[in-house]
Design a protein around this motif. Sequence first.
Motif, PDB file in Angstrom:
ATOM      1  N   SER A 458     122.348 -12.359  71.800  1.00 25.53           N
ATOM      2  CA  SER A 458     123.265 -11.455  71.057  1.00 25.53           C
ATOM      3  C   SER A 458     124.672 -12.279  70.928  1.00 25.53           C
ATOM      4  CB  SER A 458     123.639 -10.152  71.852  1.00 25.53           C
ATOM      5  OG  SER A 458     122.305  -9.266  71.786  1.00 25.53           O
ATOM      6  N   SER A 459     124.671 -13.097  71.788  1.00 22.27           N
ATOM      7  CA  SER A 459     126.224 -13.736  71.815  1.00 22.27           C
ATOM      8  C   SER A 459     125.775 -14.786  70.713  1.00 22.27           C
ATOM      9  CB  SER A 459     126.214 -14.565  73.203  1.00 22.27           C
ATOM     10  OG  SER A 459     126.473 -13.664  74.297  1.00 22.27           O
ATOM     11  N   LEU A 460     124.674 -15.547  70.543  1.00 20.51           N
ATOM     12  CA  LEU A 460     124.346 -16.505  69.467  1.00 20.51           C
ATOM     13  C   LEU A 460     124.605 -15.650  67.984  1.00 20.51           C
ATOM     14  CD1 LEU A 460     123.538 -19.421  68.783  1.00 20.51           C
ATOM     15  CD2 LEU A 460     121.146 -18.677  68.958  1.00 20.51           C
ATOM     16  N   SER A 461     124.130 -14.592  67.735  1.00 20.39           N
ATOM     17  CA  SER A 461     124.109 -13.809  66.647  1.00 20.39           C
ATOM     18  C   SER A 461     125.848 -13.389  66.346  1.00 20.39           C
ATOM     19  CB  SER A 461     123.565 -12.539  66.716  1.00 20.39           C
ATOM     20  OG  SER A 461     122.077 -12.764  66.841  1.00 20.39           O
ATOM     21  N   PHE A 462     126.383 -13.190  67.330  1.00 20.77           N
ATOM     22  CA  PHE A 462     127.797 -12.939  67.508  1.00 20.77           C
ATOM     23  C   PHE A 462     128.645 -14.102  66.777  1.00 20.77           C
ATOM     24  CE2 PHE A 462     132.068 -12.709  69.108  1.00 20.77           C
ATOM     25  CZ  PHE A 462     132.662 -11.592  68.846  1.00 20.77           C
TER      26      PHE A 462
END
Length: 636
Positions: A458-462
Amino acid sequence: MLPHWFFPPHQDGYLAQDPIQRSFFTVESIGGLEQALVREAIQNALDARSGNEPVLIRFALLNSVDPNDYAPFFGDLIPHLEAAADGVVEVPDFSSPMKFVIVEDFNTTGLEGDPEKNYIQVPAPDQDFYYFWRNIGRTGKTESNRGRWGLGKTVFPAASTFQTFFGLTCRQSDGQRMLMGQSVLKHHTIGNTHYTPYGYFALTRANSQFALPITDSDPVDHFRETFKLMRKNKPGLSIVIPAPAQDMTIDSIKIACIQQYYYAIMVGDLYLLINDVNVKRDNLEEFTRALPDSIEGFDKAAFLRTLSFVSWAINLEAEDYIQLGQPHEKSAPNWNDYLPENQLQTARERFEADGKVAFRVGMKVERKREKRQKQQIHTGWFKVFIERDDQLKKPESHYLRNGIRLVDIKGHSLRGIRALVVIDDEKLSKMLGDAENPAHTEWQKDAPAFKQFEHGPSSLSFVKNSLAVLAGKLTKAADAVEQDLLKDIFYLENPNDGLTAKTSGIQGEKPDQGITDTGIVNLPKRDQPITSRKTANGIEISSSEISEHRVGTLHLRFAYEVVRGNPFQKYSPLDFSFDDLGMRIESENVEVAGQSANLLTVHVLGVPFRVRVTGFDGLRDVVMKVDWDEEGEDLQ
């Protein structure tokens, strides 16, 4: 014992595997081996920086070295080249002049460590010589370094048409000069002896196959003078690459340098010398203007505007940024929590008035072990810069981590918008570095080292979606719609067939980089909640900036193109099947609801979303049919 070339014999019972590292640097989006060579050479030098002075890197192309001068360095290599020649390894004419590429770095440490180390189990950052010469896929670099796969150095032999290079290092710690060469061929046989792929130009002990560096002054000075090296006694590493590809020119090296490392040059970390021409932050624009006007794949006018944009970004003060968000201690980062209306209105007003805006975004960086130990949560920061450029013919997105440009991240899809993400925060850079692929061209949520982070995917997608989200919020919905958004990807076979996508030559095609003026079927605006692009070995489907559309479920059907008839009716499970392990699905913000034969069904959980399908036969064209169901509530 004199320096000589030797290949250790193959031992009975050992696995015979030919090297495959060269494939890591044929990623189409990198732009060729000269781009890969520049990326890796500069990255390694920046990681070996010594002191506060800019790293100086020299690139030179020697177009005609006399065979009488270079012959002593290749004599006993020739039988091995002839035995291993296979179309990838080419045997040159050693009686004719030869071209050489020279790469030298200064203000660096050189290859430190014990040159007689035979094996190291636990990564040791002070053993550069061992890791450079005796390892593939293993590295002593720490997580703060730009590269950490241990594969970057393999670009040096890959850049030679006969897979060979030399390295001369001078070490900062003791001033010792050490010379070795390496040739990466394949398993081959001379007479009755079977040889392994990795050969060395070096010294050996009696009855030993262990390569030792050449340290005597006479052969080292002879080597230095033959290939016109600048290195005398200053610390650093000099690389000599014989017989590079014919299309590798000094202009292609110049363009690769400024395209890949303009940011490092502009912030004063990097200083270049390219065939005796200086390139530094004070003259980068002048150097660019002096390049030829018509070079394939290089838009000089657009690049000069990019340099102006980056110069603006570098010189901003703290108060010039709009600071977004404080990380939530328990939840994954979500863009809906980061864009309160008052900040969004301020950003729109700045963008409308100046055509530019800058954001500073904070997010949680937490390892799973730190969470278990209830340690303090770290905040990592990245910067986002966006500008309007009406002269841009296609969207422009840049992602930089510690100066490395990740060229295979999609970014946004808005024509006339240039955007830049800069990650130079130490904590966040460590996390995202663990998600990079071997060629450092993109972030992958399934990277093994990345799994140690809390809310990693999720952090990477953010971060990856930051440009699409923020650029979309700054521009009005009407401005965000592109009638040719799906150019070269979607076409209508028949009014009743629905939306169909086609890729051509998947393995060798360059992924679609943006929008052109090529006309296609004019789809109504309301029918464009998704977009698609070709990737190096598949197809990627993602949300467009038309976020008010309510896509609930995507039905994706694939087939290989046929000469006649409907390819979907002629599909056979023998072509490919989602039941096979060879097919791979990567996704963000979607849930795979079903996969079998040639049909993939996914539920969209939120926007932005992405689905990448890979594993097709790279020698065949693929067509794709897309249908979607709408849901009753907006996804945002």
